[in-house]
Design a protein around this motif. Structure first.
Motif, mmCIF file in Angstrom:
data_model
loop_
_atom_site.group_PDB
_atom_site.id
_atom_site.type_symbol
_atom_site.label_atom_id
_atom_site.label_comp_id
_atom_site.label_asym_id
_atom_site.label_seq_id
_atom_site.Cartn_x
_atom_site.Cartn_y
_atom_site.Cartn_z
ATOM 1 N N LEU B 100 39.463 38.555 49.238
ATOM 2 C CA LEU B 100 39.753 39.845 49.029
ATOM 3 C C LEU B 100 40.916 39.863 48.001
ATOM 4 C CD1 LEU B 100 39.769 40.875 52.733
ATOM 5 C CD2 LEU B 100 38.408 41.681 51.086
ATOM 6 N N SER B 101 41.823 39.392 48.142
ATOM 7 C CA SER B 101 42.949 39.423 47.069
ATOM 8 C C SER B 101 42.396 39.444 45.702
ATOM 9 C CB SER B 101 44.291 38.443 47.246
ATOM 10 O OG SER B 101 44.948 38.111 46.149
ATOM 11 N N ASP B 102 41.674 38.136 45.468
ATOM 12 C CA ASP B 102 41.101 38.233 44.076
ATOM 13 C C ASP B 102 40.089 39.278 43.750
ATOM 14 O OD1 ASP B 102 42.136 35.494 43.772
ATOM 15 O OD2 ASP B 102 40.194 34.715 44.574
ATOM 16 N N ILE B 103 39.336 40.008 44.501
ATOM 17 C CA ILE B 103 38.588 41.102 44.343
ATOM 18 C C ILE B 103 39.373 42.138 43.821
ATOM 19 C CG2 ILE B 103 36.822 42.788 45.345
ATOM 20 C CD1 ILE B 103 35.582 40.328 46.832
ATOM 21 N N ARG B 104 40.291 42.338 44.334
ATOM 22 C CA ARG B 104 41.166 43.454 44.244
ATOM 23 C C ARG B 104 41.698 43.601 43.073
ATOM 24 N NH1 ARG B 104 43.468 42.941 49.662
ATOM 25 N NH2 ARG B 104 42.296 44.238 51.064
ATOM 26 N N LEU B 105 42.397 42.360 42.713
ATOM 27 C CA LEU B 105 42.906 41.998 41.247
ATOM 28 C C LEU B 105 42.022 42.323 40.133
ATOM 29 C CD1 LEU B 105 45.306 39.095 42.154
ATOM 30 C CD2 LEU B 105 45.851 41.122 41.433
ATOM 31 N N MET B 106 40.686 41.662 40.666
ATOM 32 C CA MET B 106 39.624 41.794 39.333
ATOM 33 C C MET B 106 39.239 43.002 39.369
ATOM 34 S SD MET B 106 36.443 39.396 38.835
ATOM 35 C CE MET B 106 37.420 37.997 38.645
ATOM 36 N N GLN B 107 39.192 43.929 40.194
ATOM 37 C CA GLN B 107 38.877 45.502 40.196
ATOM 38 C C GLN B 107 39.724 46.198 39.503
ATOM 39 O OE1 GLN B 107 37.816 46.648 44.374
ATOM 40 N NE2 GLN B 107 35.841 46.190 44.018
ATOM 41 N N GLU B 108 40.879 45.866 39.677
ATOM 42 C CA GLU B 108 41.947 46.446 38.713
ATOM 43 C C GLU B 108 41.957 46.282 37.252
ATOM 44 O OE1 GLU B 108 46.147 45.501 40.279
ATOM 45 O OE2 GLU B 108 45.523 46.160 42.425
ATOM 46 N N GLU B 109 41.573 44.756 37.021
ATOM 47 C CA GLU B 109 41.393 44.518 35.534
ATOM 48 C C GLU B 109 40.280 45.042 35.031
ATOM 49 O OE1 GLU B 109 41.983 40.255 36.187
ATOM 50 O OE2 GLU B 109 44.124 40.726 36.356
ATOM 51 N N LEU B 110 39.187 45.224 35.781
ATOM 52 C CA LEU B 110 37.839 45.809 35.598
ATOM 53 C C LEU B 110 38.203 47.443 34.738
ATOM 54 C CD1 LEU B 110 34.876 44.433 37.635
ATOM 55 C CD2 LEU B 110 35.677 44.081 35.062
ATOM 56 N N ASP B 111 39.248 47.901 35.876
ATOM 57 C CA ASP B 111 39.351 49.528 35.643
ATOM 58 C C ASP B 111 40.188 49.365 34.169
ATOM 59 O OD1 ASP B 111 38.530 50.302 37.875
ATOM 60 O OD2 ASP B 111 40.397 50.174 39.011
ATOM 61 N N GLU B 112 41.092 48.414 34.008
ATOM 62 C CA GLU B 112 41.893 48.656 32.944
ATOM 63 C C GLU B 112 40.750 48.386 31.767
ATOM 64 O OE1 GLU B 112 45.276 45.924 33.063
ATOM 65 O OE2 GLU B 112 45.729 46.658 35.078
ATOM 66 N N ALA B 113 40.023 47.252 31.892
ATOM 67 C CA ALA B 113 38.996 47.119 30.634
ATOM 68 C C ALA B 113 38.268 48.141 30.392
ATOM 69 C CB ALA B 113 38.533 45.772 31.040
ATOM 70 N N GLU B 114 37.663 48.909 31.388
ATOM 71 C CA GLU B 114 36.874 49.862 31.220
ATOM 72 C C GLU B 114 37.573 51.040 30.364
ATOM 73 O OE1 GLU B 114 35.043 50.932 34.731
ATOM 74 O OE2 GLU B 114 33.702 52.587 33.623
ATOM 75 N N GLU B 115 38.819 51.347 31.015
ATOM 76 C CA GLU B 115 39.603 52.314 29.931
ATOM 77 C C GLU B 115 39.858 52.150 28.830
ATOM 78 O OE1 GLU B 115 43.861 54.500 31.149
ATOM 79 O OE2 GLU B 115 42.872 53.292 32.833
ATOM 80 N N ARG B 116 40.372 50.824 28.231
ATOM 81 C CA ARG B 116 40.365 50.402 27.021
ATOM 82 C C ARG B 116 38.900 50.340 26.241
ATOM 83 N NH1 ARG B 116 43.127 46.184 29.209
ATOM 84 N NH2 ARG B 116 41.364 44.452 29.186
ATOM 85 N N CYS B 117 37.756 50.145 26.910
ATOM 86 C CA CYS B 117 36.613 50.400 26.339
ATOM 87 C C CYS B 117 36.267 51.939 25.954
ATOM 88 C CB CYS B 117 35.512 49.951 26.927
ATOM 89 S SG CYS B 117 35.317 48.063 27.099
ATOM 90 N N GLN B 118 36.448 52.540 26.977
ATOM 91 C CA GLN B 118 36.275 54.377 26.783
ATOM 92 C C GLN B 118 37.050 54.738 25.737
ATOM 93 O OE1 GLN B 118 33.747 55.504 28.504
ATOM 94 N NE2 GLN B 118 33.962 54.741 30.681
ATOM 95 N N GLN B 119 38.349 54.281 25.801
ATOM 96 C CA GLN B 119 39.094 54.683 24.727
ATOM 97 C C GLN B 119 38.781 54.197 23.409
ATOM 98 O OE1 GLN B 119 41.957 56.632 25.637
ATOM 99 N NE2 GLN B 119 41.777 56.917 23.101
ATOM 100 N N ALA B 120 38.258 52.998 23.306
ATOM 101 C CA ALA B 120 37.700 52.431 21.944
ATOM 102 C C ALA B 120 36.406 53.189 21.398
ATOM 103 C CB ALA B 120 37.583 50.987 22.207
ATOM 104 N N LEU B 121 35.552 53.425 22.347
ATOM 105 C CA LEU B 121 34.523 54.349 22.156
ATOM 106 C C LEU B 121 34.873 55.656 21.576
ATOM 107 C CD1 LEU B 121 31.608 53.811 24.776
ATOM 108 C CD2 LEU B 121 31.599 53.488 22.268
ATOM 109 N N ALA B 122 35.890 56.325 22.243
ATOM 110 C CA ALA B 122 36.172 57.894 22.022
ATOM 111 C C ALA B 122 37.016 57.722 20.441
ATOM 112 C CB ALA B 122 37.330 58.178 22.989
#
Lengths: 127, 127
Positions: B100-122
């Motif tokens: 559960l802890s791993d999943i939470r951490l990974m979800q946070e990191e996916l959030d960040e990764a997605e944000e960086r991607c969106q930003q890069a796309l923009a």
DNA sequence: TATAACGTTGACGTAAACGTAAACTTGCTG
DNA sequence: CAGCAAGTTTACGTTTACGTCAACGTTATA
């Protein structure tokens, strides 16, 4: 001026063998610097290893962990693949959601199993 | 008068091959009835299969899933091992907590990764 | 009755993720 | 300086979880 680690430093910290760490490198998941032959691991390498092992605990393959790690560093990819990366991220999210659901179900079942065990133990004490 | 299933019924429902189901039987995780040669699966068998596959999604080995399934049916074990089973249950719980802890951490990191991607796309759209 | 469709038991193949052993270099240290 | 600890590469071995034939029996249906 970031911290450096030896291969056995990391092996101890994360409780894996040095063989494992070299294997991850052979598979392209790590790429430490060298001082002559000897591998020198940076903080970035350490974080990568942490991500790999976390992925492992969640049942991801090394190939999948590699993808995740690539996402982690958006500078490295070329821009054309960004949308593809976003799709991958969405995919991972779905898997994580499924895992969360699985975990909740399994925890409920463990609760029941434990109760049955306790009950059986209690019955045994009496009878 | 409980429902029965053929091997391909279950294979379709859970999207696995019949080979897989027979393999689980060979490993002692399933033990369907027989009509002559042909395997007849009960509702209990179906539930077991569901548990096995759920375990798989969470990264458990078949051997581990087997233990979990054994817990699921406390009548089958002998009384002396009940306390041992309780310990196993506690063990599984710890692993689930870690996941559960791993999943939470990974979800946070996916959030960040997605944000960086969106930003890069923009940025790409603009520039 | 032949010809699918579904079932069965072997038996061998395979990919992933390392383990293990051999044979070697390098750097301390008593 | 002998020896040990820690590093290296190369290469074959191992386990898990099936895949993939082969060769066969059974049922249904056209």
């Amino acid at each position: 001026m970031t911290k450096n680690y030896s291969i056995s430093d990391l092996a101890k910290e994360f409780d894996v063998t040095t063989r494992t760490i070299r294997f991850y490198e052979a598979e392209g998941l790590l790429s430490p610097e060298r001082q002559g032959q000897t591998r020198i691991y940076s903080e970035k390498d350490r974080v990568y290893l942490k991500l790999i092992l976390r992925g492992k605990r969640l049942g991801f393959s090394l190939a999948e962990s590699k993808q995740i790690i690539c996402m982690y560093d958006p500078d490295s990819g070329n821009r054309v693949q960004l949308q593809l990366m976003l799709n991958k991220i969405a995919e991972k999210r779905d898997i994580l959601k499924q895992q969360l659901s699985d975990i909740r179900l399994m925890q409920e079942e463990l609760d029941e199993a434990e109760e049955r065990c306790q009950q059986a133990l209690a019955d045994f004490e009496k009878g």
